[in-house]
Design a protein around this motif. Structure first.
Motif, PDB file in Angstrom:
ATOM      1  N   GLN A   1      30.499 -37.076   8.629  1.00 24.07           N
ATOM      2  CA  GLN A   1      29.713 -36.194   8.896  1.00 24.07           C
ATOM      3  C   GLN A   1      30.220 -35.072   9.961  1.00 24.07           C
ATOM      4  O   GLN A   1      29.855 -35.052  11.166  1.00 24.07           O
ATOM      5  N   ASN A   2      30.979 -34.261   9.253  1.00 24.48           N
ATOM      6  CA  ASN A   2      32.024 -33.235  10.020  1.00 24.48           C
ATOM      7  C   ASN A   2      31.962 -32.144   9.036  1.00 24.48           C
ATOM      8  O   ASN A   2      32.059 -32.292   7.718  1.00 24.48           O
ATOM      9  N   SER A   3      32.378 -30.771   9.696  1.00 24.77           N
ATOM     10  CA  SER A   3      32.553 -29.678   8.941  1.00 24.77           C
ATOM     11  C   SER A   3      33.568 -29.473   8.257  1.00 24.77           C
ATOM     12  O   SER A   3      33.868 -28.712   7.266  1.00 24.77           O
ATOM     13  N   GLY A   4      34.683 -30.209   8.768  1.00 27.42           N
ATOM     14  CA  GLY A   4      36.128 -30.178   7.795  1.00 27.42           C
ATOM     15  C   GLY A   4      37.116 -30.887   8.596  1.00 27.42           C
ATOM     16  O   GLY A   4      36.649 -31.675   9.489  1.00 27.42           O
ATOM     17  N   ILE A   5      38.390 -30.884   8.043  1.00 26.69           N
ATOM     18  CA  ILE A   5      39.438 -31.784   8.618  1.00 26.69           C
ATOM     19  C   ILE A   5      40.640 -30.662   8.662  1.00 26.69           C
ATOM     20  O   ILE A   5      41.042 -30.284   7.421  1.00 26.69           O
ATOM     21  N   LEU A   6      41.335 -30.651   9.785  1.00 23.95           N
ATOM     22  CA  LEU A   6      42.422 -29.875   9.630  1.00 23.95           C
ATOM     23  C   LEU A   6      43.526 -30.502   9.841  1.00 23.95           C
ATOM     24  O   LEU A   6      43.638 -31.671  10.488  1.00 23.95           O
ATOM     25  N   VAL A   7      44.650 -30.135   9.466  1.00 28.98           N
ATOM     26  CA  VAL A   7      45.762 -31.018   9.091  1.00 28.98           C
ATOM     27  C   VAL A   7      46.888 -30.505  10.127  1.00 28.98           C
ATOM     28  O   VAL A   7      47.419 -29.279  10.199  1.00 28.98           O
ATOM     29  N   ALA A   8      47.260 -31.393  11.098  1.00 29.58           N
ATOM     30  CA  ALA A   8      48.417 -31.071  11.859  1.00 29.58           C
ATOM     31  C   ALA A   8      49.875 -30.809  11.113  1.00 29.58           C
ATOM     32  O   ALA A   8      49.957 -31.370  10.141  1.00 29.58           O
ATOM     33  N   THR A   9      50.586 -29.926  11.538  1.00 26.17           N
ATOM     34  CA  THR A   9      51.811 -29.706  11.150  1.00 26.17           C
ATOM     35  C   THR A   9      52.612 -30.832  10.938  1.00 26.17           C
ATOM     36  O   THR A   9      52.813 -31.606  12.143  1.00 26.17           O
ATOM     37  N   GLY A  10      53.429 -31.037   9.925  1.00 27.47           N
ATOM     38  CA  GLY A  10      54.470 -32.159   9.885  1.00 27.47           C
ATOM     39  C   GLY A  10      53.783 -33.479   9.263  1.00 27.47           C
ATOM     40  O   GLY A  10      54.420 -34.526   9.100  1.00 27.47           O
ATOM     41  N   GLU A  11      52.439 -33.483   8.941  1.00 28.45           N
ATOM     42  CA  GLU A  11      51.853 -34.584   8.258  1.00 28.45           C
ATOM     43  C   GLU A  11      52.382 -34.834   6.842  1.00 28.45           C
ATOM     44  O   GLU A  11      52.906 -33.918   6.143  1.00 28.45           O
ATOM     45  N   ALA A  12      52.232 -36.064   6.323  1.00 27.55           N
ATOM     46  CA  ALA A  12      52.610 -36.395   5.033  1.00 27.55           C
ATOM     47  C   ALA A  12      51.833 -35.696   3.879  1.00 27.55           C
ATOM     48  O   ALA A  12      52.255 -35.569   2.729  1.00 27.55           O
ATOM     49  N   VAL A  13      50.569 -35.374   4.186  1.00 26.88           N
ATOM     50  CA  VAL A  13      49.647 -34.843   3.244  1.00 26.88           C
ATOM     51  C   VAL A  13      50.286 -33.668   2.945  1.00 26.88           C
ATOM     52  O   VAL A  13      50.704 -32.813   3.696  1.00 26.88           O
ATOM     53  N   ARG A  14      49.806 -32.857   1.720  1.00 27.23           N
ATOM     54  CA  ARG A  14      50.428 -31.483   1.339  1.00 27.23           C
ATOM     55  C   ARG A  14      49.268 -30.544   1.749  1.00 27.23           C
ATOM     56  O   ARG A  14      49.616 -29.433   1.962  1.00 27.23           O
ATOM     57  N   ALA A  15      47.876 -31.032   1.741  1.00 26.73           N
ATOM     58  CA  ALA A  15      46.830 -30.009   2.342  1.00 26.73           C
ATOM     59  C   ALA A  15      47.111 -29.537   3.616  1.00 26.73           C
ATOM     60  O   ALA A  15      47.238 -30.570   4.341  1.00 26.73           O
ATOM     61  N   LYS A  16      46.687 -28.266   3.987  1.00 25.49           N
ATOM     62  CA  LYS A  16      46.547 -28.051   5.467  1.00 25.49           C
ATOM     63  C   LYS A  16      45.148 -27.998   5.983  1.00 25.49           C
ATOM     64  O   LYS A  16      45.069 -28.224   7.187  1.00 25.49           O
TER      65      LYS A  16
END
Length: 451
Positions: free
Chosen positions: A310-325
């Protein structure tokens, strides 16, 4: 008969053509030159699972007046919608965190907002920052990462600032300058703020009523269609080249249009540099120094009942293993999309310098979006439809010294009557800023031609 060429058919070019039509009347010949196969630039509404969805920009700053006023002019005010008011999350250290509140584009004014996102050593460094002397030369400019990292440490940069700046510029704080991207912070530093914490506190906007962002119920396509109709410009699908003064010295020559009385250049920085190379070498050189970032949007339609956070989105910190930002949980963020049923998610890929992911095959991008979404939400994701949209050179990078480059461009072009520049490379990458710059450019050209 008055004739004008608008080079570039993005939102800036369309607004400029519309404003020129308003100023010059129905008999003016307005020609738009657009190299791609469609107008709209980085705004696009396409079909996903039978419904329209924006795969470029999906929102605008509602507290700026330009877009609401433009929609009202075009009879589209009923298209404006507001988000649900739910907050985004940050994926950092293989877990989800609430987006810190009370920050300026992720830069804190104190340690409280960073609790849980950064380690104790970093929290202690933020708390102690007011006691560390600040060396800031008024009028100077550096990249955001250097400023924030030197005061608060690398974790604040990569876990808080990068995710937010990446959402605006498709870049990292290393490629973004303080003065252009955070003008209120630069102003506070120029006024003599004793430390970064104090400068952030001074730069934070005053709370105001109403939603920060707005969107269009049926997507940006309705705005693009209305502008195209009202501008009534002839659209040439071609590359523009050979900009020069006309032989009689009273107008301009540009291929493939020929002689015109005025020209609005609403193209990305590299194209602007090429077009200005003969008529304004200084402006051309300044434009050539503005790099571009590319990105990809993967829109996923998921099965109805998918229990997205129940959130508007998910931002990804730099250096994480996932490829999406980043992920926009669109059907959570926008009530009008939730009403359609099903679940809608936009996955964003690509930061400044990321060429490999942008050019990856569609199947790889959809698979990466699905896998990364499963990683950050812990859900089993089964898309029923997917759309991939690449934005090559989609966003200019407002690096240190950007405003100086813009000043050179505007002052150099200002000395050439009947010629003006618009676009995201000037004073903001968002739609409101582009509308404002296009309106200024069209007004300037129309007034100069009337003299």
């Amino acid at each position: 008969m008055t004739s004008v060429a608008v080079i570039g058919g993005g939102i800036s070019g369309l607004v400029a053509a519309y404003r020129l039509r308003q100023r010059l009347g129905p008999d003016a010949v307005i020609t738009m030159v657009e190299a791609s196969g469609r107008v709209g630039g980085k705004l696009r509404t396409t079909q996903l699972a039978g419904d329209g969805v924006d795969v470029g920009a999906e929102a605008f700053i509602a507290r700026r007046p330009e877009v609401p006023a433009l929609l009202a002019e075009l009879g589209l005010s009923d298209q404006m919608v507001a988000p649900a008011g739910v907050r985004p999350l940050i994926w950092s250290g293989d877990t989800l965190h609430p987006l810190p509140g009370g920050t300026l584009m992720g830069i804190p004014a104190g340690p409280e907002s960073m609790a849980g996102l950064v380690d104790q050593q970093t929290l202690a460094r933020i708390a102690a920052e007011p006691g560390v002397p600040l060396d800031w030369l008024p009028g100077s400019d550096i990249d955001v990462a250097t400023l924030v990292g030197s005061r608060f440490g690398e974790q604040v940069v990569r876990r808080s600032v990068d995710p937010l700046l990446g959402g605006v510029y498709s870049g990292l704080s290393d490629s973004i300058g303080v003065r252009a991207a955070l003008p209120t912070l630069a102003a506070a530093l120029d006024r003599g703020a004793a430390n970064l914490s104090a400068a952030v506190a001074q730069a934070l906007p005053e709370p105001s009523p109403g939603p920060v962002f707005g969107g269009l119920r049926d997507g940006y396509g309705v705005l693009l269609d209305a502008l195209t109709e009202r501008a009534a410009a002839t659209v040439l699908r071609a590359d523009a080249s050979g900009l020069s003064r006309s032989l009689d010295g009273t107008g301009w020559w540009i291929d493939p249009v020929g002689r015109v009385d005025g020209v609005v250049l609403a193209v990305p920085a590299p194209s602007l540099a090429a077009l200005l190379s003969e008529v304004s070498p200084a402006a051309s050189a300044a434009a050539a120094q503005i790099p571009l970032a590319s990105s990809v949007v993967v829109a996923l339609a998921l099965a109805e009942g998918t229990p997205l956070p129940q959130n508007s989105g998910i931002l990804v910190a730099t250096g994480e293993a996932v490829r999406a930002k980043a992920f926009t949980l669109s059907s959570r963020k926008w009530p009008h999309l939730a009403e359609r049923g099903g679940a809608l998610v936009r996955a964003s890929f690509g930061r400044f310098g990321d060429a490999d992911i942008v050019d990856a095959p569609d199947t790889e991008l959809v698979a990466a979006a699905r896998a990364d979404l499963e990683t950050v939400t812990g859900l089993r994701v089964d898309p029923v439809d997917a759309v991939v949209q690449r934005w090559h050179g989609g966003l200019p990078q407002y690096g240190p010294g950007h405003l100086d480059r813009v000043q050179v461009i505007e002052e150099s072009i200002g000395a050439l009557p009947g010629l003006a520049v618009a676009g995201a490379l000037l004073h903001g990458v968002g739609v409101p800023a582009c509308v404002a710059a296009a309106t200024t450019a069209a007004t300037t050209v129309a007034e100069q031609m009337a003299r």
